[in-house]
Design a protein around this motif. Structure first.
Motif, PDB file in Angstrom:
ATOM      1  N   LYS A  22      -8.409   6.252  -4.741  1.00  0.00           N
ATOM      2  CA  LYS A  22      -7.528   4.989  -4.875  1.00  0.00           C
ATOM      3  C   LYS A  22      -7.567   4.328  -6.174  1.00  0.00           C
ATOM      4  O   LYS A  22      -8.376   4.091  -6.907  1.00  0.00           O
ATOM      5  CB  LYS A  22      -8.581   3.977  -3.943  1.00  0.00           C
ATOM      6  N   LEU A  29     -14.412  -6.729  -7.111  1.00  0.00           N
ATOM      7  CA  LEU A  29     -14.360  -5.433  -6.665  1.00  0.00           C
ATOM      8  C   LEU A  29     -15.314  -4.472  -6.654  1.00  0.00           C
ATOM      9  O   LEU A  29     -15.957  -4.238  -7.653  1.00  0.00           O
ATOM     10  CB  LEU A  29     -12.986  -4.812  -6.964  1.00  0.00           C
ATOM     11  N   ALA A  88      -9.966   0.378 -10.380  1.00  0.00           N
ATOM     12  CA  ALA A  88      -8.940  -0.958 -10.287  1.00  0.00           C
ATOM     13  C   ALA A  88      -8.634  -1.515 -11.777  1.00  0.00           C
ATOM     14  O   ALA A  88      -9.131  -1.272 -12.688  1.00  0.00           O
ATOM     15  CB  ALA A  88      -9.676  -2.216  -9.622  1.00  0.00           C
ATOM     16  N   GLU A 146      -2.878   0.717  -4.351  1.00  0.00           N
ATOM     17  CA  GLU A 146      -2.942  -0.621  -3.428  1.00  0.00           C
ATOM     18  C   GLU A 146      -2.472  -1.536  -4.609  1.00  0.00           C
ATOM     19  O   GLU A 146      -2.914  -1.370  -5.620  1.00  0.00           O
ATOM     20  CB  GLU A 146      -4.325  -0.830  -2.892  1.00  0.00           C
ATOM     21  N   VAL A 149      -4.751  -4.893  -9.789  1.00  0.00           N
ATOM     22  CA  VAL A 149      -5.182  -6.468  -9.514  1.00  0.00           C
ATOM     23  C   VAL A 149      -4.201  -7.395 -10.203  1.00  0.00           C
ATOM     24  O   VAL A 149      -4.278  -7.475 -11.498  1.00  0.00           O
ATOM     25  CB  VAL A 149      -6.488  -6.672  -9.659  1.00  0.00           C
ATOM     26  N   THR A 206     -12.580   5.712  -7.370  1.00  0.00           N
ATOM     27  CA  THR A 206     -11.759   4.456  -7.124  1.00  0.00           C
ATOM     28  C   THR A 206     -11.731   3.693  -8.347  1.00  0.00           C
ATOM     29  O   THR A 206     -12.861   3.519  -9.073  1.00  0.00           O
ATOM     30  CB  THR A 206     -12.354   3.645  -6.023  1.00  0.00           C
ATOM     31  N   ILE A 230      -6.092   0.630  -7.720  1.00  0.00           N
ATOM     32  CA  ILE A 230      -5.984  -0.770  -7.214  1.00  0.00           C
ATOM     33  C   ILE A 230      -5.169  -1.432  -8.248  1.00  0.00           C
ATOM     34  O   ILE A 230      -5.860  -1.496  -9.553  1.00  0.00           O
ATOM     35  CB  ILE A 230      -7.272  -1.499  -6.583  1.00  0.00           C
ATOM     36  N   LYS A 243       0.707  -1.320  -0.101  1.00  0.00           N
ATOM     37  CA  LYS A 243       0.042   0.034   0.167  1.00  0.00           C
ATOM     38  C   LYS A 243       0.854   1.325  -0.095  1.00  0.00           C
ATOM     39  O   LYS A 243       1.838   1.443   0.884  1.00  0.00           O
ATOM     40  CB  LYS A 243      -0.959   0.061   1.349  1.00  0.00           C
ATOM     41  N   VAL A 266      -2.988  -5.673  -5.005  1.00  0.00           N
ATOM     42  CA  VAL A 266      -3.632  -6.884  -4.550  1.00  0.00           C
ATOM     43  C   VAL A 266      -3.372  -7.988  -5.718  1.00  0.00           C
ATOM     44  O   VAL A 266      -3.274  -7.701  -6.524  1.00  0.00           O
ATOM     45  CB  VAL A 266      -4.944  -6.611  -4.190  1.00  0.00           C
TER      46      VAL A 266
END
Ligand code: ADP
Length: 175
Positions: free
Chosen positions: A150, A16, A114, A7, A154, A112, A152, A2, A9
């Motif tokens: 955010k 998500l 991803a 982030e 993945v 947000t 992310i 993080k 992951v």
């Protein structure tokens, strides 16, 4: 792994509940294998119906749709470059996928987002090189944008996760 707004992951991007998940689509936007297939399966037929109205998408650009049955509110479809050995502008085209997807999210007021590892599956982009481009491009974008909360990344496989963690260390922590 993080940082403040990034982030990394390992897992399945279709699970998500973010404002948008990014799809590593092909230029037809009419579905395919890999993460594209997984996203269409989880979203249901409404997604394909909306994609049909878009008329495709050139490599490096991005388009937004609804998320349908996904927990994500939107899907941002971007078309990564097919790896041709590194002399066909692949690096810049891959960076554009990240940049244009992030810009589209901001333009729609999303907070947000991803990403999967664009181009590193069926399109054959070397993961080591792609992970550095992804992280460098996201870092540069976040440095000039204050609205996204955010991002992310993945990673589907443990090996990809490992690669992105190393890239994170190089680019985010010890630049
Ligand atoms: P491309 O054609 O852009 O290479 P792929 O879908 O073949 O796209 O692969 C892109 C990346 O997405 C690969 O690292 C693959 O392992 C990963 N992937 C496949 N399914 C999922 C999923 N459900 N969630 C997240 N990543 C996934």
């Amino acid at each position: 792994m993080k940082a403040e707004r990034l982030e990394i992951v390992q897992g399945d991007i279709t699970t998500l509940a973010v404002d948008a998940i990014v799809n590593a689509a092909n230029s037809s936007l009419l579905g395919g294998g890999g993460v594209d297939g997984a996203i269409h399966r989880a979203a249901g037929p409404g997604l394909l119906a909306e994609c049909r109205t878009l008329g495709g998408c050139p490599t490096g650009e991005a388009r937004i749709t609804g998320g349908y049955n996904l927990p994500a509110r939107h899907v941002i479809h971007t078309v990564g470059p097919i790896w041709r050995g590194g002399t066909a502008n692949e690096d810049e085209l891959l960076a554009r996928c990240y940049r244009n997807s992030l810009a589209l999210a901001v333009a729609h007021g999303l907070k947000t987002i991803a990403f999967p590892s664009i181009s590193t599956g069926a399109y054959g982009f070397p993961i080591r090189r792609a992970s550095r481009i992804a992280l460098r491009t996201i870092k540069e974008f976040l440095e000039q944008d204050q609205t996204l909360e955010k991002v992310i990344l993945v990673c589907y496989s443990p090996r990809d996760f490992q690669e992105y963690q190393e890239a994170f260390q190089e680019i985010w922590i010890d630049p």
